[in-house]
Design an enzyme around this catalytic site. Structure first.
Site, short mmCIF file in Angstrom:
data_model
loop_
_atom_site.label_atom_id
_atom_site.label_comp_id
_atom_site.label_asym_id
_atom_site.label_seq_id
_atom_site.Cartn_x
_atom_site.Cartn_y
_atom_site.Cartn_z
N ARG A 184 0.93 -1.29 0.25
CA ARG A 184 -0.08 -0.11 -0.17
C ARG A 184 0.87 1.30 -0.18
NH1 ARG A 184 -4.67 -1.90 4.44
NH2 ARG A 184 -5.06 -3.74 3.30
N SER A 200 -7.88 -1.32 0.79
CA SER A 200 -8.80 -1.78 2.19
C SER A 200 -9.78 -0.32 2.73
CB SER A 200 -8.31 -2.42 3.16
OG SER A 200 -9.09 -3.00 4.26
N HIS A 201 -9.30 -0.16 3.79
CA HIS A 201 -10.02 0.79 4.54
C HIS A 201 -9.26 2.28 4.40
CE1 HIS A 201 -7.18 -1.15 7.17
NE2 HIS A 201 -6.90 -0.14 7.94
N ASP A 221 -16.13 -1.24 4.72
CA ASP A 221 -14.89 -0.51 4.23
C ASP A 221 -14.80 -0.62 2.74
OD1 ASP A 221 -14.20 -3.35 3.97
OD2 ASP A 221 -11.95 -2.80 4.52
N ASP A 254 -13.04 -2.18 0.36
CA ASP A 254 -13.15 -3.59 -0.16
C ASP A 254 -13.92 -4.47 0.26
OD1 ASP A 254 -11.61 -3.98 1.92
OD2 ASP A 254 -10.34 -5.36 0.80
N ASP A 270 -14.36 -6.28 3.17
CA ASP A 270 -13.93 -7.24 3.96
C ASP A 270 -14.30 -7.03 5.66
OD1 ASP A 270 -11.73 -5.69 4.42
OD2 ASP A 270 -10.47 -7.48 3.73
N ARG A 271 -14.28 -5.80 5.91
CA ARG A 271 -14.54 -5.34 7.24
C ARG A 271 -16.11 -4.82 7.42
NH1 ARG A 271 -9.22 -3.14 9.56
NH2 ARG A 271 -7.65 -3.95 8.29
N THR A 302 -1.85 -10.69 13.89
CA THR A 302 -2.90 -9.89 13.05
C THR A 302 -2.52 -10.46 11.40
OG1 THR A 302 -2.96 -8.01 14.63
CG2 THR A 302 -3.55 -7.70 12.49
N GLU A 343 -11.05 -10.55 13.73
CA GLU A 343 -9.99 -9.73 14.33
C GLU A 343 -10.73 -8.48 14.73
OE1 GLU A 343 -6.29 -10.36 11.21
OE2 GLU A 343 -7.80 -8.83 10.68
N SER A 371 -10.03 -5.48 14.24
CA SER A 371 -10.12 -4.26 13.29
C SER A 371 -11.15 -4.84 12.47
CB SER A 371 -8.77 -4.38 12.66
OG SER A 371 -8.57 -5.65 11.98
N LYS A 411 -11.92 -12.23 5.33
CA LYS A 411 -12.99 -11.85 6.30
C LYS A 411 -13.95 -11.16 5.27
CE LYS A 411 -9.89 -7.92 7.23
NZ LYS A 411 -8.53 -8.23 7.17
#
Length: 560
Positions: A24, A116-117, A288, A290, A292-293, A357, A376, A378, A389
């Site tokens: 990233r 991601s986020h 988020d 993508d 997954d969260r 993690t 997780e 997060s 996730k």
């Protein structure tokens, strides 16, 4: 006409080492000449001989530079001997959808375009990661090989004249130096929705959501935060479960997420929290960038910590047909995550694993049949249906629990705490701090807490005293392949089970993000205010870590 492969000379860029989940950086870094080409070439080469004739999945969260990167990956893959690509329309696929597609198509892996986020847009972040043939993030040995290749790279392979319109669903075949190459642009949503229909009882959930079964429709507020989940949200919650249009917001994926920060927590999903706090909704959820969260809140914005979310779903797995059919194996959580699920596992007689993690650490346990549910702190929750996730899966799981129990979210949590006790938990994030002082802080703290005299020391604050039981820099030995991960976070465990954890995040694109985790278990006093219950331990954590001194921050960027 046969297209030719071009060999392009290049030089290594420093710093292309994948973090917790891929590489990233700022968009301006990825758009430097040959930067993306170098990293993708390294991913392809790291697969070795298996790459030739293989199938790969390509897609991302729709952030700025996603479509251009996807088109570039098509040209690089063609030149490196890949036989077939499955590409999400417009370059868009949620991370859970990529994992599902890899598994359903028995692909060699997938290249996921996401940060991601992290914020999106031309001035913000982009990311690339590789998921392996089990659908999960590449393990450390693989990402280390990618990094090694990036430090030595001298050339990459490209089919420069290969043009493909990824805005239209369809199959296009090419002749690349005498070998066939196929690009299938696929509907970004269809496979994932079918997968969810295999896991949950959509007919029963539709009756519950619509109010047919209860006489009262379920009032939902689902916020896609202008990330990749928008299309998935509309298809599942509106078209399949019959929710009203007003139930979903921010469902158009935008390159800059419409200025939103697609991190589903109490700080960045404030619009959702404020709306649900008015009392008009039974459940609120956000995802988020993508997909997954997830964040779950109940009526009047009753917050469900990710640690509690995992534990509650574990307790009620009988509410989900997938587990009725496939059985319940073990549970797992990341080390910083509060140990609420441990108590459920103990009661149900299931193995519970504590891992570093990073979702990749759950994959081996799933593949070995020892793990079916994990999470997780997060805001990540998932099961062995894929190897990532899965935010939408988590919301469907919660709606299934609500339907199964006939209770609202707050009552479900209070009932759970009455049985198991409560793990009060918070996380302080100090974002974009100067890296050198943060590294010095971790080194100083590690030296202090691993000294022999640290165990047995007592710390007092706010009328409470905590005595150190053990302290270390967490390491993990995978019980399946015996691989070892070291230096995964500083951990102080007190005699009452309370914990302080400090680690540097591997998901930022610049500087250092310090995460401070506080976990305190109470068997009886389960209805207290978390900030009040945790303040003594927070003060002690700041004292031991000297975090304000090293970061120069008097307060965290985000509290969850």
């Amino acid at each position: 006409m046969s297209l030719t492969v071009e060999i392009v000379a290049t030089k290594p860029y420093e710093g292309q080492k994948p973090g917790t989940s891929g590489l990233r950086k700022k968009v301006k870094v990825f758009t430097q000449p040959n930067y993306t080409e170098n990293f993708v070439q390294a991913i392809l080469e790291a697969n070795g001989a298996a790459l030739v004739g293989s199938t790969l999945v390509v897609g991302g969260d729709g952030r700025f530079y996603c479509k251009e990167a996807a088109e570039l990956i098509v040209r690089l893959s063609a030149a490196n001997g890949v036989s077939k690509l499955l590409v999400g329309q417009n370059g868009i696929l949620s991370t859970p959808a990529v994992s599902s597609l890899i598994r359903h198509n028995k692909a060699l892996g997938g290249i996921v375009l996401t940060a991601s986020h992290n914020p999106g847009g031309p001035e913000n972040d982009f990311g690339i990661k590789f998921n392996c043939e089990n659908g999960g993030p590449a393990p450390d040995a693989f990402t280390n090989l990618i990094y090694k290749i990036t430090t030595e790279i001298k050339q990459y392979k490209l089919v420069r004249n290969l043009q493909i319109d990824i805005t239209k669903v369809g199959v296009t075949s090419f002749d690349i130096a005498g070998k066939p190459f196929t690009v299938e642009v696929i509907d970004s949503v269809a496979n994932y929705v079918r997968h969810m229909e295999e896991i949950f009882d959509f007919a029963k959930l539709k009756d519950f959501v619509s109010g047919k079964a209860t006489g009262k429709p379920l009032k939902m507020r689902i916020d896609a935060m202008n990330g990749v989940t928008g299309s998935y949200v509309r298809e599942i919650f509106l078209n399949r479960l019959g929710a009203t249009e007003s139930s979903v917001v921010h469902t158009t994926p935008l390159p800059d997420f419409g200025g939103l920060h697609p991190d589903p927590n109490l700080t960045y999903a404030k619009d959702l929290v404020d709306t649900v706090a008015q009392g008009d909704y039974d459940i609120g959820a956000a995802f988020d960038g993508d997909g997954d969260r997830n964040m779950i809140i109940g009526s009047k914005a009753f917050f469900v910590t990710p640690s509690d979310s995992l534990a509650v779903i574990a307790h009620y797995l009988e509410a989900i047909p997938y587990f009725q059919k496939n059985g319940v194996q073990g549970f797992a959580r990341s080390m910083p995550t509060a140990s609420a699920v441990d108590l459920v596992g103990r009661k149900l007689g299931k193995e519970v694993f504590e891992v570093p993690t990073g979702w990749k650490y759950f994959g081996n346990l799933m593949d070995a049949g020892r793990l079916c549910l994990c999470g997780e702190e997060s805001f990540g929750t998932g099961s062995n249906h894929i190897r990532e996730k899965d935010g939408i899966w988590a919301v469907l799981a919660w709606i299934s629990v609500m339907q199964h129990t006939g209770k609202g979210i707050e009552d479900i949590l209070k009932q759970h705490w009455s049985v198991y006790g409560r793990n009060y938990f918070t996380r302080y994030d100090y974002e974009e701090c100067a890296s050198d002082p943060c590294n010095e802080m971790v080194a100083t703290m590690e030296k202090a807490i691993t000294a022999p005299e640290f165990v047995g020391k007592s710390y007092s604050s706010g009328g409470k005293t905590y005595k150190v039981k053990e302290a270390d820099n967490f390491s993990y030995t995978d019980p399946v392949d015996k691989s070892v991960a070291t230096k995964q976070g500083l951990r102080i465990v007190f005699e009452d089970g309370s914990r302080i954890v400090v680690r540097l995040s591997g998901t930022g694109s610049s500087g250092a993000t310090v995460r401070l985790y506080i976990d305190s278990y109470e068997k009886e006093n389960v209805l207290g205010q978390a900030s009040v219950m945790l303040k003594p331990l927070i003060d002690i954590a700041l004292e031991i870590s000297q975090l304000p001194k090293f970061t120069g921050r008097n307060a965290p960027t985000v509290i969850t």
